[in-house]
Write an enzyme that holds these catalytic residues in place. Structure first.
Site, PDB file in Angstrom:
ATOM      1  CD  GLU A  36      -3.068  -0.422   0.038  1.00  0.00           C
ATOM      2  OE1 GLU A  36      -3.136  -0.069  -1.151  1.00  0.00           O
ATOM      3  OE2 GLU A  36      -3.617  -1.446   0.476  1.00  0.00           O
ATOM      4  CB  THR A  38       4.535   0.427  -2.507  1.00  0.00           C
ATOM      5  OG1 THR A  38       3.420  -0.391  -2.885  1.00  0.00           O
ATOM      6  CG2 THR A  38       4.866   0.185  -1.057  1.00  0.00           C
ATOM      7  CG  ASP A  39       0.549   2.712  -6.675  1.00  0.00           C
ATOM      8  OD1 ASP A  39       0.749   3.565  -5.777  1.00  0.00           O
ATOM      9  OD2 ASP A  39      -0.540   2.607  -7.288  1.00  0.00           O
ATOM     10  CB  SER A  70     -24.928   6.131 -13.765  1.00  0.00           C
ATOM     11  OG  SER A  70     -24.853   5.272 -12.656  1.00  0.00           O
ATOM     12  N   GLY A 129     -16.308   5.186  -3.469  1.00  0.00           N
ATOM     13  CA  GLY A 129     -15.550   5.858  -2.415  1.00  0.00           C
ATOM     14  C   GLY A 129     -15.191   4.949  -1.264  1.00  0.00           C
ATOM     15  CB  ALA A 130     -15.861   1.543  -0.469  1.00  0.00           C
ATOM     16  N   GLY A 131     -12.655   2.635  -1.485  1.00  0.00           N
ATOM     17  CA  GLY A 131     -11.291   2.141  -1.641  1.00  0.00           C
ATOM     18  C   GLY A 131     -11.222   0.852  -2.436  1.00  0.00           C
ATOM     19  CG  LEU A 132     -13.712  -1.920  -2.312  1.00  0.00           C
ATOM     20  CD1 LEU A 132     -15.018  -2.686  -2.134  1.00  0.00           C
ATOM     21  CD2 LEU A 132     -12.545  -2.769  -1.823  1.00  0.00           C
ATOM     22  CG  ASP A 179      -6.218   1.677  -7.659  1.00  0.00           C
ATOM     23  OD1 ASP A 179      -5.552   0.868  -6.996  1.00  0.00           O
ATOM     24  OD2 ASP A 179      -6.628   2.753  -7.209  1.00  0.00           O
TER      25      ASP A 179
HETATM   26  C1  GLA Z   1      -5.189   4.484  -4.411  1.00  0.00           C
HETATM   27  C2  GLA Z   1      -4.388   4.823  -5.665  1.00  0.00           C
HETATM   28  C3  GLA Z   1      -3.354   3.734  -5.955  1.00  0.00           C
HETATM   29  C4  GLA Z   1      -2.501   3.434  -4.723  1.00  0.00           C
HETATM   30  C5  GLA Z   1      -3.387   3.215  -3.488  1.00  0.00           C
HETATM   31  C6  GLA Z   1      -2.577   3.081  -2.220  1.00  0.00           C
HETATM   32  O1  GLA Z   1      -5.967   3.352  -4.619  1.00  0.00           O
HETATM   33  O2  GLA Z   1      -5.237   4.964  -6.782  1.00  0.00           O
HETATM   34  O3  GLA Z   1      -2.545   4.127  -7.040  1.00  0.00           O
HETATM   35  O4  GLA Z   1      -1.541   4.419  -4.506  1.00  0.00           O
HETATM   36  O5  GLA Z   1      -4.310   4.277  -3.317  1.00  0.00           O
HETATM   37  O6  GLA Z   1      -1.814   1.926  -2.253  1.00  0.00           O
END
Ligand code: GLA
Length: 394
Positions: A36, A38-39, A70, A129-132, A179
């Protein structure tokens, strides 16, 4: 699932009665297992794609106009090719989803996409917006679908970079490539291990031995734009700059290993902490890949816990909700868990023994609610392949 698609097709015909039968495209969301923040420093990541995602139904038009709707939102979006050619497409800050396809059409037109507009309907079962990665999913499904409609020859890897440019330049979030890459190139029953420096990748079979991948949503929405994502990225770049002043051989985070921690520890807050997270997290991803390959899930779990703690203490991207959820999960006896995605709210990812899933959900739900007053949501994640055209069913 076939029924669901039929329903969306019907809705498409109602919205666009003059359109011909649409082609159907699907892009999954993703959950990151480890690696996480790191990309964007050229590090390692190991996400997997989900069977939840965004479906797009689309038919080409010949008047140069794009109509977008949508099933998840009230508003419609419309713009034309001529508007695009003048590069005047502008970000509508109030629109929660329409900016992504706008930015994609703009990027595709720079590559010479010859498409004279389209009628489009999106339908998502991925929480936003849930980080997915709902933003990478809408970006990738649009880029993939329109490139097919317009016969543009382009690989999924190139599309991933195109989507990243759209997010970086048009939306203004300086996200890395993880992502879009996971959404574009994943394979069912596998995680994808990606070296964001060389862009080499490898599929790692998900040997989960009687465990389920459970995603828990904190219920705290996170907009990357409002979050301190760009700030973290900036701090990590500054930390690297300071390290290379101390030791000129250091040109990138990949020149650093655990042996350099004593040098890193000479920096001041927050640079010491940010650099320490990145270097230790890269190490954990390599160890986690080995653990998954050899079926050492206990070891994998320990790396997940260490990743969460590093993101909490050193990178400071967890916050009260994610830390409370993590704590509730440990108290429910789950020791293979961590936050996933950008943080600042969003979700955790946990490996839960199959016959403990129900207990895990009940206990965590109650404990988290008592701690924060918030309702959590749980998803049993299934892995999936990357963006694709759907010919039958979903
Ligand atoms: C988001 C970003 C990714 C990555 C993550 C954290 O999802 O879009 O590029 O940096 O946060 O790991």
């Amino acid at each position: 699932m076939g029924d669901l698609l039929e329903k969306i097709k019907q809705e498409f015909q109602e919205i666009y009665p003059d359109s011909s039968t649409p082609r159907v495209f699907f892009a999954p969301g993703r959950v990151n297992l480890i690696g996480e923040h790191t990309d964007y420093t050229g590090g390692f990541v190991m996400p997997m794609a989900l069977d939840l995602g965004i479906t797009m139904l689309a038919t080409p038009r010949d008047d140069g106009v794009y109509h977008l709707k949508s099933t998840n939102f009230e508003n419609s979006v419309e713009f034309s090719n001529s508007y695009l050619l003048g590069n005047e497409v502008s970000l509508d800050k109030k629109d929660p989803w329409g900016n992504y396809p706008k930015g994609i059409v703009l990027e595709l037109s720079k590559l010479g996409l010859e498409l004279k507009g389209a009628d489009i309907l999106y339908s998502s079962n991925l929480p936003t917006g849930a980080g997915l990665s709902s933003s990478a999913a809408i970006g990738m499904v649009t880029a993939y679908g329109l490139s097919k409609l317009g016969d543009l020859q382009i690989t999924n890897e190139e599309l991933a970079f195109l989507c990243q440019r759209m997010e970086n330049d048009f939306i203004g979030v300086k996200s890395g490539i993880m992502d879009q890459f996971a959404v574009g190139l994943s394979k069912k029953d596998h995680a994808i291990f990606l070296d964001c420096n060389s862009m080499e990748w490898e599929y790692v079979p998900l040997n989960l031995e009687g465990h389920k991948v459970v995603i828990t949503n904190t219920g705290k929405k996170r907009g990357l734009n409002e979050s301190r994502y760009n700030e973290r990225r900036h701090e990590s770049e500054e930390a690297l700059q300071k390290l290379s002043e101390l030791k000129p051989q250091i040109k990138s985070y990949r020149d650093l290993t655990l042996a350099d921690l004593s040098l890193i520890n000479t920096l001041m807050y927050p640079y010491k902490e940010r650099a320490r997270h990145i270097v230790t997290e890269n190490h954990r991803v390599l160890e986690a890949k080995k653990a998954l390959e050899s079926g050492s899930l206990t070891q994998f779990g320990q790396l997940m816990l260490a990743s969460h703690r590093s993101l909490s203490v050193d990178y400071e991207v967890t916050g009260r909700e994610l830390d409370s959820l993590f704590q509730s999960q440990l108290e429910a006896g789950c020791f293979k868990t961590r936050m996933t995605g950008a943080g600042f709210g969003g979700c955790t990812v946990s490996l839960v023994i199959e016959n403990k899933v129900e207990y895990f959900i009940e206990t965590v739900r109650a404990n988290y609610k008592a701690r924060t007053g918030l309702d959590s949501e749980f998803y049993l994640a299934k892995s999936s392949g990357g963006v694709r055209e759907i010919r039958e069913g979903l």
